[in-house]
Scaffold this active site. Sequence first.
Site, PDB file in Angstrom:
ATOM      1  N   THR A  15       4.398   4.257   0.507  1.00  0.00           N
ATOM      2  CA  THR A  15       4.272   3.348   1.661  1.00  0.00           C
ATOM      3  C   THR A  15       4.970   2.050   1.280  1.00  0.00           C
ATOM      4  OG1 THR A  15       2.129   4.283   2.246  1.00  0.00           O
ATOM      5  CG2 THR A  15       2.664   2.124   3.169  1.00  0.00           C
ATOM      6  N   LYS A  35       3.593   4.399   9.895  1.00  0.00           N
ATOM      7  CA  LYS A  35       2.496   4.252   8.919  1.00  0.00           C
ATOM      8  C   LYS A  35       1.827   2.873   9.040  1.00  0.00           C
ATOM      9  CE  LYS A  35       0.153   4.772   5.046  1.00  0.00           C
ATOM     10  NZ  LYS A  35      -0.959   5.684   4.885  1.00  0.00           N
ATOM     11  N   LYS A  60      -2.501  -4.260   1.284  1.00  0.00           N
ATOM     12  CA  LYS A  60      -1.046  -4.065   1.134  1.00  0.00           C
ATOM     13  C   LYS A  60      -0.434  -3.624   2.477  1.00  0.00           C
ATOM     14  CE  LYS A  60       2.123  -0.581  -0.519  1.00  0.00           C
ATOM     15  NZ  LYS A  60       2.288   0.736  -1.110  1.00  0.00           N
TER      16      LYS A  60
HETATM   17  P1  NAD Z   1      -0.601   5.265  -8.166  1.00  0.00           P
HETATM   18  O1  NAD Z   1      -0.484   3.887  -8.703  1.00  0.00           O
HETATM   19  O2  NAD Z   1      -1.777   6.104  -8.558  1.00  0.00           O
HETATM   20  O3  NAD Z   1       0.720   6.109  -8.549  1.00  0.00           O
HETATM   21  C1  NAD Z   1       2.017   5.557  -8.684  1.00  0.00           C
HETATM   22  C2  NAD Z   1       2.666   6.233  -9.888  1.00  0.00           C
HETATM   23  O4  NAD Z   1       4.015   5.751  -9.999  1.00  0.00           O
HETATM   24  C3  NAD Z   1       1.965   5.891 -11.208  1.00  0.00           C
HETATM   25  O5  NAD Z   1       1.679   7.082 -11.938  1.00  0.00           O
HETATM   26  C4  NAD Z   1       2.987   5.021 -11.942  1.00  0.00           C
HETATM   27  O6  NAD Z   1       2.920   5.152 -13.365  1.00  0.00           O
HETATM   28  C5  NAD Z   1       4.292   5.559 -11.370  1.00  0.00           C
HETATM   29  N1  NAD Z   1       5.412   4.626 -11.486  1.00  0.00           N
HETATM   30  C6  NAD Z   1       5.436   3.298 -11.201  1.00  0.00           C
HETATM   31  N2  NAD Z   1       6.671   2.800 -11.411  1.00  0.00           N
HETATM   32  C7  NAD Z   1       7.434   3.832 -11.835  1.00  0.00           C
HETATM   33  C8  NAD Z   1       8.803   3.954 -12.210  1.00  0.00           C
HETATM   34  N3  NAD Z   1       9.621   2.898 -12.198  1.00  0.00           N
HETATM   35  N4  NAD Z   1       9.258   5.172 -12.594  1.00  0.00           N
HETATM   36  C9  NAD Z   1       8.426   6.248 -12.619  1.00  0.00           C
HETATM   37  N5  NAD Z   1       7.121   6.197 -12.275  1.00  0.00           N
HETATM   38  C10 NAD Z   1       6.638   5.006 -11.882  1.00  0.00           C
HETATM   39  O7  NAD Z   1      -0.510   5.132  -6.582  1.00  0.00           O
HETATM   40  P2  NAD Z   1      -0.942   6.227  -5.487  1.00  0.00           P
HETATM   41  O8  NAD Z   1      -2.351   6.004  -5.095  1.00  0.00           O
HETATM   42  O9  NAD Z   1      -0.488   7.562  -5.948  1.00  0.00           O
HETATM   43  O10 NAD Z   1      -0.040   5.728  -4.246  1.00  0.00           O
HETATM   44  C11 NAD Z   1       1.361   5.974  -4.192  1.00  0.00           C
HETATM   45  C12 NAD Z   1       1.876   5.525  -2.827  1.00  0.00           C
HETATM   46  O11 NAD Z   1       1.188   6.241  -1.804  1.00  0.00           O
HETATM   47  C13 NAD Z   1       1.658   4.033  -2.528  1.00  0.00           C
HETATM   48  O12 NAD Z   1       2.792   3.535  -1.868  1.00  0.00           O
HETATM   49  C14 NAD Z   1       0.428   4.029  -1.628  1.00  0.00           C
HETATM   50  O13 NAD Z   1       0.414   2.913  -0.766  1.00  0.00           O
HETATM   51  C15 NAD Z   1       0.618   5.328  -0.875  1.00  0.00           C
HETATM   52  N6  NAD Z   1      -0.621   5.931  -0.358  1.00  0.00           N
HETATM   53  C16 NAD Z   1      -1.722   6.045  -1.145  1.00  0.00           C
HETATM   54  C17 NAD Z   1      -2.889   6.616  -0.631  1.00  0.00           C
HETATM   55  C18 NAD Z   1      -4.131   6.749  -1.484  1.00  0.00           C
HETATM   56  O14 NAD Z   1      -5.207   7.042  -0.919  1.00  0.00           O
HETATM   57  N7  NAD Z   1      -4.044   6.590  -2.803  1.00  0.00           N
HETATM   58  C19 NAD Z   1      -2.918   7.086   0.693  1.00  0.00           C
HETATM   59  C20 NAD Z   1      -1.765   7.003   1.464  1.00  0.00           C
HETATM   60  C21 NAD Z   1      -0.613   6.419   0.927  1.00  0.00           C
END
Ligand code: NAD
Length: 294
Positions: A96, A171, A246
């Site tokens: 997102t 979204k 966010k």
């Molecule tokens: P998260 O922080 O658990 O996962 C992000 C991952 O990206 C981490 O494992 C991190 O180490 C990795 N990362 C960061 N920078 C990196 C890079 N430069 N290279 C490689 N890996 C890298 O976050 P999440 O909860 O999985 O959310 C991910 C996205 O999905 C976000 O944009 C969030 O807004 C969206 N989202 C989350 C949810 C939820 O319920 N968690 C629901 C809908 C949407």
Amino acid sequence: MARIGFIGLGNMGLPMAQNLIKAGHQVEGVDVNPAALEKLKSAGGTAVEFVKVAAARADVVITMLPAGKEVRAVYLGAGGIVESANAGTLLIDCSTIDVDSARAVAAEAENKGLLMLDAPVSGGVGGATAGTLTFMVGGSAQAFTRAESILQKMGKTIVHAGGAGNGQAAKICNNMILGVSMIAVSEAFVLAEKLGLDHQKLFDISSKSSGQCWSMTSYCPVPGPVPTSPANRDYQAGFTAAMMLKDLKLAQDAAKAAGAKTPLGADAARIYSSYVESGEAGRDFSGIIRFVRG
Ligand code: NAD
């Protein structure tokens, strides 16, 4: 079956990648967190050290990263996806992020002969694990057609919302409705408490009346009426207040840039900002009722 590079194996990315592996795809994952790579390997995927290696080998690259900053770096930076992927590779960003970053990255990718979609999701970690996410997709019809069979392995509802950035637009509009409606439902329960009206009675009436909405019927912010809602487990997330903030900030930035008036969205962003600053960033966003109660 496709060879898929999967960048970002966090709370959402890992279960999404696991569903692709279960469906028979070959998944090569990249994450800056070594523990995430170990989990991917246990699920039958392959850990790859560099984005450029995974991107150069893949038919499809999927990213699930925290925010626009990381997405720009991973796609447009040196050794990034746009530089490394072969022409014709399909790129799907499920993070997102802000609409401008999504459109900027898509334009760079298309200049290089790559197919790019923004495909943010709704449904949370539960939906990612069950393979029932909703995908809101922006990009060309050609890219969407190619992506559909892959997205179907991770989600149940897949909607093509229009050109590049329109998935992100959908979204943030959806989550602005959610943030505002959760505060409205919370205010109603707190008012009911003051008026001596039982939580269950308000639920029984409003869930069948014109106050009915998802924040009431699926994610009720008081314990009892909806046994699966986070209110029944001390507002353990779920979808954190920090993530709601966010998304509300993304909606406000987009509204300012587009000249749209969203006063309730602005109030919701302020209320969630105060809630997060009170030390509840990691609490489920429906815990806002405790803040409303005071
Ligand atoms: P998260 O922080 O658990 O996962 C992000 C991952 O990206 C981490 O494992 C991190 O180490 C990795 N990362 C960061 N920078 C990196 C890079 N430069 N290279 C490689 N890996 C890298 O976050 P999440 O909860 O999985 O959310 C991910 C996205 O999905 C976000 O944009 C969030 O807004 C969206 N989202 C989350 C949810 C939820 O319920 N968690 C629901 C809908 C949407």
